[in-house]
Scaffold this motif. Structure first.
Motif, short mmCIF file in Angstrom:
data_model
loop_
_atom_site.label_atom_id
_atom_site.label_comp_id
_atom_site.label_asym_id
_atom_site.label_seq_id
_atom_site.Cartn_x
_atom_site.Cartn_y
_atom_site.Cartn_z
N ALA A 119 -10.26 8.28 1.95
CA ALA A 119 -11.47 7.36 1.79
C ALA A 119 -11.40 6.11 0.78
CB ALA A 119 -12.75 8.05 1.61
N LYS A 120 -10.80 6.65 -0.36
CA LYS A 120 -10.72 5.49 -1.39
C LYS A 120 -9.90 4.26 -1.13
CE LYS A 120 -11.74 8.48 -5.50
NZ LYS A 120 -11.33 9.31 -6.58
N ARG A 121 -8.83 4.97 -0.35
CA ARG A 121 -7.80 3.88 0.18
C ARG A 121 -8.27 3.00 1.27
NH1 ARG A 121 -2.49 5.44 -1.05
NH2 ARG A 121 -1.81 3.17 -0.58
N VAL A 122 -9.34 3.50 2.07
CA VAL A 122 -9.67 2.84 3.26
C VAL A 122 -11.00 1.87 2.88
CG1 VAL A 122 -10.88 3.19 5.48
CG2 VAL A 122 -8.74 4.19 4.79
N ALA A 123 -11.94 2.31 1.75
CA ALA A 123 -12.99 1.38 1.69
C ALA A 123 -12.68 -0.06 1.53
CB ALA A 123 -13.39 2.13 0.13
N PRO A 124 -11.57 -0.64 0.66
CA PRO A 124 -11.56 -1.98 0.39
C PRO A 124 -11.17 -2.74 1.79
CG PRO A 124 -10.17 -0.73 -1.03
CD PRO A 124 -10.71 0.23 -0.28
N LEU A 125 -10.50 -1.80 2.72
CA LEU A 125 -10.33 -2.35 4.23
C LEU A 125 -11.40 -2.65 5.07
CD1 LEU A 125 -7.22 -0.34 5.03
CD2 LEU A 125 -7.13 -2.42 4.12
N ALA A 165 -5.92 -0.06 -7.70
CA ALA A 165 -6.79 -0.69 -7.18
C ALA A 165 -6.35 -2.12 -6.80
CB ALA A 165 -7.95 -0.92 -8.38
N LEU A 166 -5.24 -2.39 -7.62
CA LEU A 166 -4.77 -3.89 -7.18
C LEU A 166 -3.86 -3.56 -5.61
CD1 LEU A 166 -3.88 -6.54 -7.97
CD2 LEU A 166 -2.01 -5.81 -9.08
N ALA A 167 -3.27 -2.35 -5.51
CA ALA A 167 -2.53 -2.20 -4.22
C ALA A 167 -3.69 -2.14 -3.25
CB ALA A 167 -1.83 -0.77 -4.56
N TRP A 225 -2.58 2.76 9.14
CA TRP A 225 -2.46 2.81 7.63
C TRP A 225 -3.25 4.15 7.47
CZ3 TRP A 225 -4.01 -2.78 6.28
CH2 TRP A 225 -2.84 -3.70 6.47
N ILE A 226 -4.46 4.47 7.86
CA ILE A 226 -5.04 5.86 7.73
C ILE A 226 -4.18 7.08 8.22
CG2 ILE A 226 -7.01 7.28 8.42
CD1 ILE A 226 -8.57 4.35 9.01
N VAL A 227 -3.54 6.94 9.29
CA VAL A 227 -2.69 7.96 9.19
C VAL A 227 -1.45 7.84 8.44
CG1 VAL A 227 -0.90 8.80 11.12
CG2 VAL A 227 -3.08 7.88 11.82
N GLY A 228 -1.05 6.84 7.98
CA GLY A 228 -0.19 6.92 6.76
C GLY A 228 -0.56 7.59 5.62
N GLY A 238 0.76 -1.11 0.11
CA GLY A 238 -0.06 0.01 -0.07
C GLY A 238 0.79 1.24 0.00
N PHE A 239 2.06 1.18 0.58
CA PHE A 239 2.79 2.31 0.51
C PHE A 239 4.09 2.64 -0.33
CE2 PHE A 239 0.20 2.30 4.18
CZ PHE A 239 0.10 3.63 4.53
#
Length: 170
Positions: A145-151, A102-104, A129-132, A94-95
């Protein structure tokens, strides 16, 4: 009554049993492999953000610290090393310096789900991860939000599997 849901942890012991039988040296060897992979992943996660020498120093500290190395000696503490393995894999995916894809995001969610299925404390890592994400992208909440939605989807899958496995849906 057992109220934990740790299928990946249990699966790792089952695989070890099939490989080694009841010989403890094999279980310790597996734990050592998980620990060494974690040390390498600490380096891989840190190297894009700090100098190589700082990443090596952090790896040495992580690899040699008694609390982190405990699962090598204490076989039943494997869940800690295995959970960290999946958290570090998700973090590394992720980082990375390449743009978020989307794959990440799927990779992070997949490894988040695995970490939660190893040990419940793996559920907390998306907070880091949200803080990151915020620090990485300047706290643009739409991007975060886009990065967290799959989580969140992975969290729902975990909750459904756990409720089903523990008989909470009776």
């Amino acid at each position: 009554v057992v109220d934990t849901y740790r299928p990946i942890s249990n699966l790792s012991y089952l695989v070890d049993y099939h490989l080694w039988g009841f010989r403890p040296a094999g279980f310790h060897a597996s734990n050592l492999i998980f620990h060494l992979l974690n040390v390498l992943l600490v380096f891989a996660v840190l190297v894009p953000f700090v100098t190589r020498s700082q990443a090596l120093l952090a790896c040495a500290f992580f690899g040699l610290h008694p609390l982190v190395a405990e699962p090598i000696h204490y076989v039943s503490a494997r869940a800690d090393s295995l959970m960290i393995l999946f958290v570090l894999l998700g973090t590394w995916i992720g980082f990375r310096k390449s743009p978020a894809t989307a794959l990440a995001s799927f990779g992070m969610a997949f490894f988040y789900l695995l970490s939660a299925m190893v040990k419940e404390s793996g559920l907390l890592f998306p907070l880091l991860w949200i803080v990151g994400f915020g620090l990485e992208g300047g706290w643009h909440w739409d991007r975060v939000a886009k990065r967290v939605a799959p989580l969140l989807v992975a969290l729902m899958i975990y909750a459904l599997l756990r409720v089903h496995a523990l008989g909470g849906g009776k």
